[in-house]
Design a protein around this motif. Sequence first.
Motif, PDB file in Angstrom:
ATOM      1  N   ILE A 155      61.125  45.753  70.989  1.00 42.28           N
ATOM      2  CA  ILE A 155      59.927  46.516  70.626  1.00 42.28           C
ATOM      3  C   ILE A 155      59.399  45.994  69.298  1.00 42.28           C
ATOM      4  CG2 ILE A 155      58.942  48.795  70.154  1.00 42.28           C
ATOM      5  CD1 ILE A 155      61.193  50.035  71.749  1.00 42.28           C
ATOM      6  N   GLU A 156      58.140  45.568  69.287  1.00 39.32           N
ATOM      7  CA  GLU A 156      57.538  45.108  68.031  1.00 39.32           C
ATOM      8  C   GLU A 156      57.430  46.308  67.096  1.00 39.32           C
ATOM      9  OE1 GLU A 156      54.832  42.073  68.300  1.00 39.32           O
ATOM     10  OE2 GLU A 156      53.854  42.442  66.368  1.00 39.32           O
ATOM     11  N   ARG A 157      58.025  46.170  65.923  1.00 39.19           N
ATOM     12  CA  ARG A 157      58.003  47.233  64.899  1.00 39.19           C
ATOM     13  C   ARG A 157      58.613  48.545  65.419  1.00 39.19           C
ATOM     14  NH1 ARG A 157      57.277  43.317  61.333  1.00 39.19           N
ATOM     15  NH2 ARG A 157      55.384  42.164  61.707  1.00 39.19           N
ATOM     16  N   VAL A 275      42.992  46.552  74.358  1.00 46.36           N
ATOM     17  CA  VAL A 275      42.820  45.112  74.152  1.00 46.36           C
ATOM     18  C   VAL A 275      42.815  44.759  72.666  1.00 46.36           C
ATOM     19  CG1 VAL A 275      41.367  43.104  74.613  1.00 46.36           C
ATOM     20  CG2 VAL A 275      41.442  44.981  76.277  1.00 46.36           C
ATOM     21  N   LYS A 276      43.699  43.839  72.306  1.00 47.92           N
ATOM     22  CA  LYS A 276      43.673  43.219  70.974  1.00 47.92           C
ATOM     23  C   LYS A 276      43.151  41.805  71.197  1.00 47.92           C
ATOM     24  CE  LYS A 276      46.856  41.590  67.310  1.00 47.92           C
ATOM     25  NZ  LYS A 276      48.217  41.714  66.741  1.00 47.92           N
ATOM     26  N   ALA A 277      41.995  41.519  70.619  1.00 47.73           N
ATOM     27  CA  ALA A 277      41.395  40.199  70.867  1.00 47.73           C
ATOM     28  C   ALA A 277      41.032  39.526  69.553  1.00 47.73           C
ATOM     29  CB  ALA A 277      40.144  40.353  71.728  1.00 47.73           C
ATOM     30  N   GLN A 386      57.248  53.686  61.248  1.00 49.90           N
ATOM     31  CA  GLN A 386      57.037  53.486  59.803  1.00 49.90           C
ATOM     32  C   GLN A 386      57.181  52.023  59.392  1.00 49.90           C
ATOM     33  OE1 GLN A 386      59.615  57.392  59.274  1.00 49.90           O
ATOM     34  NE2 GLN A 386      59.334  56.382  57.328  1.00 49.90           N
ATOM     35  N   GLU A 387      56.306  51.181  59.941  1.00 50.84           N
ATOM     36  CA  GLU A 387      56.456  49.745  59.665  1.00 50.84           C
ATOM     37  C   GLU A 387      56.488  49.419  58.169  1.00 50.84           C
ATOM     38  OE1 GLU A 387      53.506  47.333  61.547  1.00 50.84           O
ATOM     39  OE2 GLU A 387      54.059  45.554  60.415  1.00 50.84           O
ATOM     40  N   TYR A 388      55.473  49.854  57.461  1.00 54.17           N
ATOM     41  CA  TYR A 388      55.388  49.549  56.029  1.00 54.17           C
ATOM     42  C   TYR A 388      55.977  50.683  55.185  1.00 54.17           C
ATOM     43  CZ  TYR A 388      52.116  45.795  57.237  1.00 54.17           C
ATOM     44  OH  TYR A 388      51.528  44.663  57.748  1.00 54.17           O
TER      45      TYR A 388
END
Length: 692
Positions: A155-157, A275-277, A386-388
């Motif tokens: 899982i990303e982050r 969508v992330k573009a 809580q990535e950052y």
Amino acid sequence: EDGSAGWLRYAPLPYASSYSSIPSSIIALNNTKSSPVYTAQQELHRGIQGILGKTLSNGTSTSKDGTIIVGTAHAYQKSYGDFDEAGDIEEDGYFLSIEGRQVLILGQNERGALYGAFDYLSRLAQGQLDTVSYVSNPHAPIRWTNEWDNLDGSIERGYAGPSIFFENGFVTENTTRVAEYARLLASIRINGIIVNNVNANATLLSARNIDGLGRLADAMRPYGVQLGISLNFASPQTFGGLSTFDPLDPTVDAWWANITNQIYARVPDMAGYLVKANSEGQPGPLTFNRTLAEGANMFARAAKPHGGIIMFRAFVYDNHINETNWKADRANAAVEFFRDLDGKFDDNVVVQIKYGPIDFQVREPASPLFSTLRNTSTAIELQVTQEYLGQQTHLVYLAPLWKEILEFDLKADNRSSKVKDIVSGERFRRPLGGSAGVVNNLYAYGLLAWDPSLDAEEILQDWIRLTFGHDPKVLETITDMSMKSWPTYENYTGNLGVQTLTDILYTHFGPNPATLDNNGWGQWTRADKFSIGMDRTVKNGTANAGQYPPAVANVYENIETTPDNLLLWFHHVIYTHQLKSGKTVIQHFYDSHYEGAATAQTLVKQWESLKSNIDSERYEHVLFRQTFQAGHALVWRDSINQFYHNLSEIEDQAKRVGNHPYRIEAEKMTLSGYKTYRVDPFHAASGATAIV
Ligand code: BDP
């Protein structure tokens, strides 16, 4: 108690036996398995059994011993006639009436009925049995989560174990935990879930995975949670074998229509696409000189016949920007990319905007894009994971941060324009809108998506009672710890709007201010020997302040009116610049790092004071994290203070820098099986030394 039940523990209520006015039967107005009303009935049985120790029967007609009727308002009216509030219930909303032993839980739709059942159980679990009668409606139609799960199961982050949706390149076979998760989501009124990472893998569109998506949707449908997926823009070429993925090429259009039809054949109620573009290396329409709107509308056309929504992310920026250009500013990117596209998106497109102009930092102003798009539906993107903000090893209760953004008034056209009313669609009269949370830590996120006017502390206290019980000491202590947690984290990380100051190159964890400047990622502090902060004024800087409506722009343009907590976000000042508090910037840095780190030590003591009031499994689990946070807060304090002390060569007036009160250096201990090594950059460890 391993915590997996979250806030749905249905723990026995103290003195439950003394409650006399409990109904004896439940009538569900739809008994089809897999319908949310059926789920509501099951949940009511389970909850009342747990909370009150009482087994209810399934009734067919009302009884004087008390009946709970749960179903849609429409079904109720057919059998029992009209009721006054029927006309006030909006989509996904519900009417809840508790009068002695008679309880009505009526949704505008089935999902609303399930939300009402969860609300009733939450009241019971908190010992609230008084007579009430009210309608509860959502503030916005879109209340989704964004999972950043990869097909390989990572899982990303994500900081809480592997994916429950994917493993080894495919959708998981066993959906037990998916259903358990959907239950948690429904209980906080989340109605949609994007199951895969925004950095999307096109093989999700294989026949085997489409069938798997159907399995996931089937597991979540009884909870009224609709499935959606993230798409990779280049899929027609990389996965479909076409020679292009140009959004205006008819073969590409046909390819998306076809694959969309295949997905909807398996998941007829799919919520839509995310969508992330053209961001951070992802493909997009700009590759073909097409606009972002042309890209988004291609998906909109494919999904429209099925009622699907396209969430198109505003997180578009060039991650190779050149810092030597003083006018360059990543904070400007979203408005620059989207400003001229307002009104050019199809009606089923919603532009999904991160809450601040950069990227989930400990303190950011609201994104100016919320007030720029007037003829486009928008949603706010929050980061629950809580990535950052400490990655699940630091206590940071986020609802106060979200509230600050949601309640922020952008004053568009000098009229009240709170972010919460823009993203609901109300302010600019848009048909769609809402919020998307990159999740982990859910309870407050769901409730604020439903009703952003709720108080952060009240949400917290409901969560505490449901999760840890009714002990007043537990309530008071966890409330105090949580409500001070965001300011505490801000104190020992990045102050005055300078951003979190984590390592920026990938981990986003731990102090590393040296990595923030001289790179293409644009999260710059522009700190040198004499001064610090991004000048974002129109007059001398990157003009970001000018992206806000005039009433707000004037506040940020002027150093006198910019609040201290955003000073370095909007202005570049010398270290000895005096704050409104009377302190200099650099002394504020030093002091707040000491203050924050000292508070982090007291959090451990506060938690320890609950040892006999909380079950040992959850007690130990949290204690481990609080202890880690306390230690890491000292590392943060010393690293940041040493870094700016070294850079500015300005003494701490209290002469503490480098003294490390209550810090025991690992290398000073008796080391068995460990060796010391030099750390680069030096400030990432005190004394530039760590052990391995
Ligand atoms: C950044 C994350 C990165 C995400 C990106 C995004 O570090 O992992 O892919 O946001 O939101 O903050 O697309």
